[in-house]
Design a protein around this motif. Sequence first.
Motif, PDB file in Angstrom:
ATOM      1  N   LEU A 196       0.845  -1.190   0.000  1.00 53.85           N
ATOM      2  CA  LEU A 196       0.000   0.000   0.000  1.00 53.85           C
ATOM      3  C   LEU A 196       0.883   1.244   0.000  1.00 53.85           C
ATOM      4  O   LEU A 196       1.816   1.355   0.793  1.00 53.85           O
ATOM      5  CB  LEU A 196      -0.901  -0.002   1.243  1.00 53.85           C
ATOM      6  CG  LEU A 196      -1.812   1.221   1.442  1.00 53.85           C
ATOM      7  CD1 LEU A 196      -2.823   1.310   0.310  1.00 53.85           C
ATOM      8  CD2 LEU A 196      -2.510   1.145   2.789  1.00 53.85           C
ATOM      9  N   TYR A 197       0.562   2.169  -0.893  1.00 53.42           N
ATOM     10  CA  TYR A 197       1.320   3.417  -0.985  1.00 53.42           C
ATOM     11  C   TYR A 197       0.334   4.572  -1.101  1.00 53.42           C
ATOM     12  O   TYR A 197      -0.653   4.490  -1.842  1.00 53.42           O
ATOM     13  CB  TYR A 197       2.250   3.394  -2.198  1.00 53.42           C
ATOM     14  CG  TYR A 197       3.038   4.664  -2.398  1.00 53.42           C
ATOM     15  CD1 TYR A 197       4.021   5.051  -1.503  1.00 53.42           C
ATOM     16  CD2 TYR A 197       2.786   5.492  -3.493  1.00 53.42           C
ATOM     17  CE1 TYR A 197       4.747   6.224  -1.674  1.00 53.42           C
ATOM     18  CE2 TYR A 197       3.507   6.658  -3.686  1.00 53.42           C
ATOM     19  CZ  TYR A 197       4.488   7.020  -2.768  1.00 53.42           C
ATOM     20  OH  TYR A 197       5.195   8.182  -2.944  1.00 53.42           O
ATOM     21  N   VAL A 198       0.570   5.623  -0.378  1.00 55.98           N
ATOM     22  CA  VAL A 198      -0.310   6.794  -0.391  1.00 55.98           C
ATOM     23  C   VAL A 198       0.497   8.008  -0.844  1.00 55.98           C
ATOM     24  O   VAL A 198       1.439   8.435  -0.155  1.00 55.98           O
ATOM     25  CB  VAL A 198      -0.927   7.043   1.000  1.00 55.98           C
ATOM     26  CG1 VAL A 198      -1.846   8.263   0.945  1.00 55.98           C
ATOM     27  CG2 VAL A 198      -1.695   5.813   1.475  1.00 55.98           C
ATOM     28  N   GLU A 199       0.131   8.547  -1.998  1.00 54.33           N
ATOM     29  CA  GLU A 199       0.824   9.721  -2.541  1.00 54.33           C
ATOM     30  C   GLU A 199       0.247  10.988  -1.909  1.00 54.33           C
ATOM     31  O   GLU A 199      -0.978  11.140  -1.776  1.00 54.33           O
ATOM     32  CB  GLU A 199       0.649   9.774  -4.059  1.00 54.33           C
ATOM     33  CG  GLU A 199       1.532  10.786  -4.749  1.00 54.33           C
ATOM     34  CD  GLU A 199       2.994  10.362  -4.738  1.00 54.33           C
ATOM     35  OE1 GLU A 199       3.663  10.574  -3.696  1.00 54.33           O
ATOM     36  OE2 GLU A 199       3.457   9.828  -5.758  1.00 54.33           O
ATOM     37  N   ARG A 200       1.135  11.900  -1.513  1.00 50.66           N
ATOM     38  CA  ARG A 200       0.723  13.143  -0.883  1.00 50.66           C
ATOM     39  C   ARG A 200       1.574  14.293  -1.419  1.00 50.66           C
ATOM     40  O   ARG A 200       2.668  14.078  -1.925  1.00 50.66           O
ATOM     41  CB  ARG A 200       0.898  13.058   0.642  1.00 50.66           C
ATOM     42  CG  ARG A 200       0.263  11.855   1.290  1.00 50.66           C
ATOM     43  CD  ARG A 200       0.655  11.747   2.751  1.00 50.66           C
ATOM     44  NE  ARG A 200       2.094  11.583   2.931  1.00 50.66           N
ATOM     45  CZ  ARG A 200       2.711  11.623   4.114  1.00 50.66           C
ATOM     46  NH1 ARG A 200       2.014  11.838   5.210  1.00 50.66           N
ATOM     47  NH2 ARG A 200       4.026  11.456   4.196  1.00 50.66           N
ATOM     48  N   GLN A 201       1.029  15.491  -1.281  1.00 55.79           N
ATOM     49  CA  GLN A 201       1.827  16.672  -1.570  1.00 55.79           C
ATOM     50  C   GLN A 201       2.576  17.058  -0.299  1.00 55.79           C
ATOM     51  O   GLN A 201       2.011  17.064   0.794  1.00 55.79           O
ATOM     52  CB  GLN A 201       0.940  17.820  -2.042  1.00 55.79           C
ATOM     53  CG  GLN A 201       0.324  17.565  -3.410  1.00 55.79           C
ATOM     54  CD  GLN A 201      -0.495  18.734  -3.901  1.00 55.79           C
ATOM     55  OE1 GLN A 201      -0.890  19.585  -3.106  1.00 55.79           O
ATOM     56  NE2 GLN A 201      -0.764  18.782  -5.191  1.00 55.79           N
ATOM     57  N   ILE A 202       3.849  17.376  -0.462  1.00 58.38           N
ATOM     58  CA  ILE A 202       4.722  17.624   0.681  1.00 58.38           C
ATOM     59  C   ILE A 202       5.287  19.037   0.622  1.00 58.38           C
ATOM     60  O   ILE A 202       5.718  19.504  -0.440  1.00 58.38           O
ATOM     61  CB  ILE A 202       5.870  16.600   0.723  1.00 58.38           C
ATOM     62  CG1 ILE A 202       5.310  15.170   0.798  1.00 58.38           C
ATOM     63  CG2 ILE A 202       6.803  16.883   1.891  1.00 58.38           C
ATOM     64  CD1 ILE A 202       4.523  14.876   2.056  1.00 58.38           C
ATOM     65  N   GLU A 203       5.306  19.685   1.759  1.00 55.59           N
ATOM     66  CA  GLU A 203       5.933  20.997   1.875  1.00 55.59           C
ATOM     67  C   GLU A 203       7.273  20.861   2.589  1.00 55.59           C
ATOM     68  O   GLU A 203       7.366  20.216   3.638  1.00 55.59           O
ATOM     69  CB  GLU A 203       5.039  21.961   2.664  1.00 55.59           C
ATOM     70  CG  GLU A 203       5.672  23.327   2.865  1.00 55.59           C
ATOM     71  CD  GLU A 203       4.820  24.254   3.707  1.00 55.59           C
ATOM     72  OE1 GLU A 203       5.318  25.348   4.066  1.00 55.59           O
ATOM     73  OE2 GLU A 203       3.662  23.886   4.027  1.00 55.59           O
ATOM     74  N   LEU A 211      -5.045  15.396  -2.890  1.00 58.39           N
ATOM     75  CA  LEU A 211      -4.277  14.282  -2.381  1.00 58.39           C
ATOM     76  C   LEU A 211      -4.608  14.131  -0.908  1.00 58.39           C
ATOM     77  O   LEU A 211      -5.094  15.077  -0.280  1.00 58.39           O
ATOM     78  CB  LEU A 211      -2.788  14.527  -2.598  1.00 58.39           C
ATOM     79  CG  LEU A 211      -2.339  14.621  -4.056  1.00 58.39           C
ATOM     80  CD1 LEU A 211      -0.855  14.919  -4.132  1.00 58.39           C
ATOM     81  CD2 LEU A 211      -2.648  13.364  -4.819  1.00 58.39           C
ATOM     82  N   PRO A 212      -4.416  13.033  -0.265  1.00 58.55           N
ATOM     83  CA  PRO A 212      -3.634  11.886  -0.724  1.00 58.55           C
ATOM     84  C   PRO A 212      -4.361  10.992  -1.731  1.00 58.55           C
ATOM     85  O   PRO A 212      -5.581  10.997  -1.795  1.00 58.55           O
ATOM     86  CB  PRO A 212      -3.366  11.119   0.575  1.00 58.55           C
ATOM     87  CG  PRO A 212      -4.524  11.466   1.449  1.00 58.55           C
ATOM     88  CD  PRO A 212      -4.860  12.884   1.130  1.00 58.55           C
ATOM     89  N   GLN A 213      -3.558  10.263  -2.456  1.00 58.13           N
ATOM     90  CA  GLN A 213      -4.044   9.320  -3.455  1.00 58.13           C
ATOM     91  C   GLN A 213      -3.542   7.936  -3.086  1.00 58.13           C
ATOM     92  O   GLN A 213      -2.341   7.705  -2.999  1.00 58.13           O
ATOM     93  CB  GLN A 213      -3.541   9.720  -4.849  1.00 58.13           C
ATOM     94  CG  GLN A 213      -3.932   8.736  -5.941  1.00 58.13           C
ATOM     95  CD  GLN A 213      -3.291   9.087  -7.271  1.00 58.13           C
ATOM     96  OE1 GLN A 213      -2.514  10.038  -7.358  1.00 58.13           O
ATOM     97  NE2 GLN A 213      -3.601   8.318  -8.292  1.00 58.13           N
ATOM     98  N   ILE A 214      -4.457   7.027  -2.867  1.00 55.45           N
ATOM     99  CA  ILE A 214      -4.091   5.661  -2.483  1.00 55.45           C
ATOM    100  C   ILE A 214      -3.705   4.878  -3.739  1.00 55.45           C
ATOM    101  O   ILE A 214      -4.477   4.799  -4.697  1.00 55.45           O
ATOM    102  CB  ILE A 214      -5.250   4.971  -1.749  1.00 55.45           C
ATOM    103  CG1 ILE A 214      -5.580   5.726  -0.460  1.00 55.45           C
ATOM    104  CG2 ILE A 214      -4.888   3.525  -1.429  1.00 55.45           C
ATOM    105  CD1 ILE A 214      -6.780   5.178   0.275  1.00 55.45           C
TER     106      ILE A 214
END
Length: 546
Positions: A191-198, A389-392
């Motif tokens: 399982l991977y969750v894509e997120r925007q990161i600051e 996001l997040p996108q699973i």
Amino acid sequence: MASILRQIVAGPRQKHPEAGLDLCYVTNNIIATSGPSSTFPQRAYRNPTDALVKFLDYKHDTNWAIWEFRAEGTGYPDSEVYGRIRHYPWPDHHPPPFALVPNIMASMREWLKGQDTNPARVVVVHCKAGKGRSGTAACSYLISEEGWTVEDALFRFTTRRMRSGFGAGVSIPSQLRWIRYVDRWTKHQKLYVERQIEVAEVHVWGLRDGVKVAVEGYIDEGRTIKSFHTFNRYERVIVDGKGETPTSLTSPTISASSPSLPITDSTVRAVSQRSASGSLEAGVNAVIFRPAQPIILPTNDISIDLERRNKATYGWTMVTSVAHVWFNAFFEGHGPENHGVAATDGVFEIDWDAMDGIKGSARKGTRALDRLAVVWRTADRPSDGKPELPQIITEPKEGEPVPQTKAADWKSAQHSNLTARGQDLGLRTASPVSANVSKASSLRSGGSSPQHGGEDHLVGVKTRGPSGEDYVSHEGHGEGQPTVTISEPDPGMPKLKSPEPMAQAEGSTKITDVGLGNVASVVGEMRRSPTEESDDGKLGQDREKG
């Protein structure tokens, strides 16, 4: 003449004794090869595409397919391999955007193990050198789909691909970090969750004079690395016990391998003591870079890029250090171990010696710093035009369609060695912009042009058969039967059709002869440092990387 050129490029590596091709069998059903080419001059010193296809047809009939990872372009049209090719490109000398990994693994699994598949099928992986990117994909498959340990997978790839004494098959620290990410991903439901990161701050200990610090990330499905921000002199805080001393950071959740080390008063004293003891150069300090505007990256994949410049004269500056590092905030935030719920902030730390060097090598030039820490957190708003996001992201199940990414222009590889701009040591032209950037990290307030890369040497690379043998025999070889050799295409040779046609790229390639007068320029194009895998471009705000 072409054979001589191939020997020059190959250096001490062994070629496939049966076909004279640069390839090896990592396992019985995984073949790693350097990127073939259909055009001159590359065809004169790399695997000719038609010779590779001829060998694969002879050995495996229609039971082979190619997985390519070249963001710089394949060097041949899809039609020359019957359209039997999957595209997952990303830049040379870097780890893949992790969002690509589930699809790469699933597509390889479906070809080799899918319903009604032939057990004789093989996967052919290639990048440019057939080492870093290919090794990352091959080892990841062995770990995620075959149950191998990280150590066993890396050892197998090295022993099959490299000669003894010439280093590891996968040697770039960030790519090795990604392979260990794959192991953690595999052990926790994939399982991977894509997120925007600051990126909130970058803390640096032992910073030398004239170091540029930039934050980079992937765009264009991973085909391009973009520089999102380069810190300037107004965004730094020098922590030397006399100027501003920042308050302690909030304590984020971080991995055991990357303990938090915020810059506090005690840290400042420790840095000062190390400097006094002679472990640091005179004048170096602890520095915090705080961006004037939020730096928001579209994915978890984050890179910090470093370049140190010393002022020369007559409008020139001297680049004396180049290094970078990649990390993924989902894994650094313990996402796999918490059922996909990663920490919303964290700190990633690394020492100078553990960072990636120039063009896949360990070479970084003079020391630019001792240690850096990246303070990150999830972004509270989506970046420009991106979906929420997040996108699973999960690995496609057996029988489900597996998407590919858009392939790079295959013709781009013809000019990648002649036009690629890359970071390296040496002189650069100075400009007001570059001067301000160079002084951004200078502790004494008051300093790029294209650099051609060379062709890869692939020092120590060797070829191996399915069982690890140096010589790959086939029926009739040595008994008066013709061998598979590198030659011009046989006009009378029929081309086999794939039982599962894939999307084919239109276009054809024009083959021309290389005269003796061009040999000197071709050889000059191929020469480079023995420890570098292949050429790469890495300069500018938005850049394609090979």
